[in-house]
Design an enzyme around this catalytic site. Structure first.
Site, PDB file in Angstrom:
ATOM      1  N   LYS A   1       0.715  -4.090  -3.218  1.00 35.74           N
ATOM      2  CA  LYS A   1       0.856  -5.273  -4.081  1.00 35.74           C
ATOM      3  C   LYS A   1      -0.454  -5.591  -4.790  1.00 35.74           C
ATOM      4  O   LYS A   1      -0.447  -6.045  -5.924  1.00 35.74           O
ATOM      5  CB  LYS A   1       1.298  -6.480  -3.240  1.00 35.74           C
ATOM      6  CG  LYS A   1       2.791  -6.500  -2.976  1.00 35.74           C
ATOM      7  CD  LYS A   1       3.197  -7.791  -2.301  1.00 35.74           C
ATOM      8  CE  LYS A   1       3.062  -7.660  -0.807  1.00 35.74           C
ATOM      9  NZ  LYS A   1       3.555  -8.812  -0.063  1.00 35.74           N
TER      10      LYS A   1
ATOM     11  N   ARG B   1       6.384   3.627   6.790  1.00 38.10           N
ATOM     12  CA  ARG B   1       6.606   2.967   5.505  1.00 38.10           C
ATOM     13  C   ARG B   1       7.031   3.994   4.469  1.00 38.10           C
ATOM     14  O   ARG B   1       6.780   5.189   4.618  1.00 38.10           O
ATOM     15  CB  ARG B   1       5.350   2.232   5.057  1.00 38.10           C
ATOM     16  CG  ARG B   1       4.179   3.141   4.715  1.00 38.10           C
ATOM     17  CD  ARG B   1       2.876   2.367   4.588  1.00 38.10           C
ATOM     18  NE  ARG B   1       2.868   1.486   3.437  1.00 38.10           N
ATOM     19  CZ  ARG B   1       2.764   0.159   3.506  1.00 38.10           C
ATOM     20  NH1 ARG B   1       2.658  -0.435   4.667  1.00 38.10           N
ATOM     21  NH2 ARG B   1       2.746  -0.566   2.424  1.00 38.10           N
TER      22      ARG B   1
ATOM     23  N   GLU C   1       5.022 -11.494   2.645  1.00 38.59           N
ATOM     24  CA  GLU C   1       3.988 -12.448   2.269  1.00 38.59           C
ATOM     25  C   GLU C   1       4.185 -12.750   0.781  1.00 38.59           C
ATOM     26  O   GLU C   1       4.241 -11.820  -0.033  1.00 38.59           O
ATOM     27  CB  GLU C   1       2.600 -11.843   2.500  1.00 38.59           C
ATOM     28  CG  GLU C   1       1.517 -12.834   2.150  1.00 38.59           C
ATOM     29  CD  GLU C   1       0.096 -12.315   2.344  1.00 38.59           C
ATOM     30  OE1 GLU C   1      -0.083 -11.198   2.859  1.00 38.59           O
ATOM     31  OE2 GLU C   1      -0.814 -13.059   1.944  1.00 38.59           O
TER      32      GLU C   1
END
Ligand code: ATP
Ligand code: MG
Length: 559
Positions: free
Chosen positions: A273, A263, A38
């Site tokens: 982020k 992850r 994204e």
């Protein structure tokens, strides 16, 4: 454009799935993965793991990997992020060739799919507010309640959805929801929102749309449109997989397989982020590329190589269970790479003046230094040597403890590549107690650093010639956070106040015009990289990439 880099990941469960699929010819022999960021921030080392995995698998199985910007949230996305993401993927050594896609390119198709769901009685326009929706959603132990708008007719839904698209309703006044099951044990299946009204311009589609599709709806259909075979995502999407499958099954379209992996979490840093953006916006760091950031551009500016990051990604492997990787392991990977490839130089971070009393005043000699003992093909260089030199402050002690093998009154040490020197005197500032300078004599017979009479010295120290060295600004970086797990709780309280220390160093003459981003080992001190932004000819600025002390190797040895 760089070629896709050959990396071979160790065997893992995803490879097994692909191997089996190739055997059964499930996808007609194709492998097509994607990396779907994204564009709402810069990529971090966690994304690097995903990039290496997706591009690495495509490469290994002679398949393809697409780059896809998952740009469905116009209020947080920017072109700056798109460009930085492309730069970082290329820098890591991967290439999407002609397959750079945007979810926003599919907005027309996605709208049509939503209309199809409405026509099939599988989606409805709902007037509940976000709060009301939350209140009626139920909990893990309690079922949700059906929306009072759930039984609108197909015609009414089609009309309302079209009017949503035309901008007739305010933000949040209506949503389009999938009609699944408000009693499902999986909360994601309780009539999730597919479209919301958001009167915000999009970085690519401008003001064409005021309704935007939600992630879960967009993602599976983007995968489907691109004929992805293996849609690899992180574990938190495991609970979303039934929804991924539901949309594709209900619409009867091409259906990729979603596969989840753990992850990357890394100690002493953060991978969110949102939190990284806050550090940038609140100017806690100098930008996304601050060398303390776990971002790819931050690591690049710090001096990390793409090879070291790919190596790291390979060696941490792919698992089904979350865990945290020790930051020391990432440092171990960059050390291994730099040790083999970078040029050694001498740099003194905390200079202490040493006068060699018996060395001729005007004499300048040249000594030969090895550029990399790990790779002798890198050759040698000449260093100027003269009467006044600088050594590290901590390479001299008036009252040395046991096992201190460096310079001290009456002691002899080797100056790397030059001579043996012996301390005969020192000058101390009586007020501060600080040592101002040290006086030594040298043995002219020991040129090159060895004694013809076989006399041994215990210590070897680095130095630069005072008349020839260059002033350099050196930025000594340490962890941004002083706790292993700053992501838990209020991360700002764990900021390490000593994460950056700037020192005025003296470095050997060849570094005067060090190329921006050039990498060096300062002997005995660490690995450094000329800052890509601030270093200038005659005014070098270096970032410490990593110290020489390999704490990870130690941990492993101890077992
Ligand atoms: P963040 O939480 O930092 O915002 P994200 O998952 O929202 O991360 P995306 O841009 O959606 O960020 O991520 C793009 C891809 O990178 C996704 O496939 C995601 O699963 C993967 N990814 C993100 N963070 C990690 C991580 N820490 N380890 C491995 N893969 C990751
Ligand atoms: Mg995401």
């Amino acid at each position: 454009m760089p070629e896709n880099n050959e990396i071979t990941l160790p065997s893992n469960f995803i490879k097994k799935i692909i191997d089996d699929d190739l055997l059964t010819n499930k996808w007609g022999g194709r492998v097509n993965t994607r990396f779907p960021p994204e564009p709402n921030g810069y990529l971090h080392i966690g994304h690097a793991k995903s990039i290496c995995l997706n591009f690495g698998l495509a490469n290994e199985f002679k398949g393809l990997c697409n780059l896809r910007f998952d740009d469905t949230n116009p209020s947080k996305e920017e072109t700056e992020y798109v460009e930085s993401i492309m730069e970082d993927v290329h820098w890591l050594g991967f290439d999407w060739q002609d397959r750079c896609y945007y979810a926003s390119d599919y907005f027309d198709k996605l709208y049509d799919y939503a209309v199809q769901l409405i026509k099939d009685g599988k989606a409805y326009v709902c007037d509940l507010s976000a709060d009301e929706m939350r209140e009626t959603r139920g909990t893990l132990t309690e079922p949700g309640q059906n929306s009072p708008f759930r039984n609108r007719t197909v015609e009414e839904n089609l009309d309302l959805f079209e009017r949503m698209k035309k901008g007739e309703f305010e933000d949040g006044a209506k949503t389009l929801r999938a009609k699944i099951d408000m009693t499902s044990g999986n909360l994601n299946m309780r009539d999730p929102v597919i479209y919301r009204i958001l009167k915000v311009d999009h970085h690519r589609t401008g003001d064409k749309w005021c309704i935007y599709p939600m992630y879960d709806f967009t993602h599976c259909l983007s995968d489907s449109i691109e004929h992805i075979t293996h849609s690899i995502c992180t574990l938190e999407f495991e609970d979303h997989r039934p929804l991924y499958d539901w949309f594709l099954d209900e619409l009867g379209v091409y259906h990729p397989q979603q596969i989840e992996f753990a992850r990357l979490n890394l100690s002493y840093t953060l991978m969110s982020k949102r939190k990284l953006l806050a550090l940038v916006e609140e100017k806690i760091v100098s930008g996304w590329d601050d060398p303390r950031m776990p971002t790819i551009c931050g690591l690049r500016r710090r001096g990390y190589t793409p090879e070291s990051i790919r190596d790291f990604a390979e060696r941490i492997g792919v698992a089904k269970k979350d865990s945290t990787v020790d930051f020391a392991f990432l440092e171990h990977c960059i050390r291994e790479d730099l040790n083999k490839h970078v040029h050694r130089v001498m740099g003194v971070l905390n200079p202490l003046k040493v006068v060699i009393d018996n060395y001729p005043d005007d004499l300048i000699e040249e000594v030969e230094a090895i550029n990399n003992p790990e790779d002798l093909s890198m050759g040698t260089r000449i260093l100027p040597f003269s009467k006044v030199i600088y050594i590290e402050k901590d390479d001299f002690m008036i009252d040395p403890p046991k096992k201190y093998y460096r310079l001290a009154p009456g002691r002899e040490v080797r100056l790397r590549y030059a001579y043996y020197i012996k301390c005969v005197d020192f000058v101390k500032d009586d007020d501060t107690g600080e040592i101002k300078e040290v006086h030594c004599t040298y043995d002219p017979e020991t040129k090159g650093g060895s004694s013809p009479d076989g006399r041994k010295v215990q210590g070897t120290i680095h130095w630069v010639s005072a008349a020839h060295c260059v002033d350099a600004e050196i930025r000594l970086y340490d962890h941004l956070f002083n706790t292993e797990n700053p992501g838990e709780g209020d991360y700002k309280q764990y900021l390490n106040p000593n994460s950056l220390e700037v020192v005025d160093a003296k470095v050997e003459p060849m570094l005067e015009n060090a190329e921006p981003s050039s990498r060096w080992q300062f002997e005995r001190v660490g690995y450094f990289c000329a800052d890509s932004k601030d270093t200038q000819p005659g005014k070098p600025v270096f970032n410490r990439t990593v110290t020489l002390k390999d704490t990870w190797a130690k941990i492993v040895k101890k077992g």
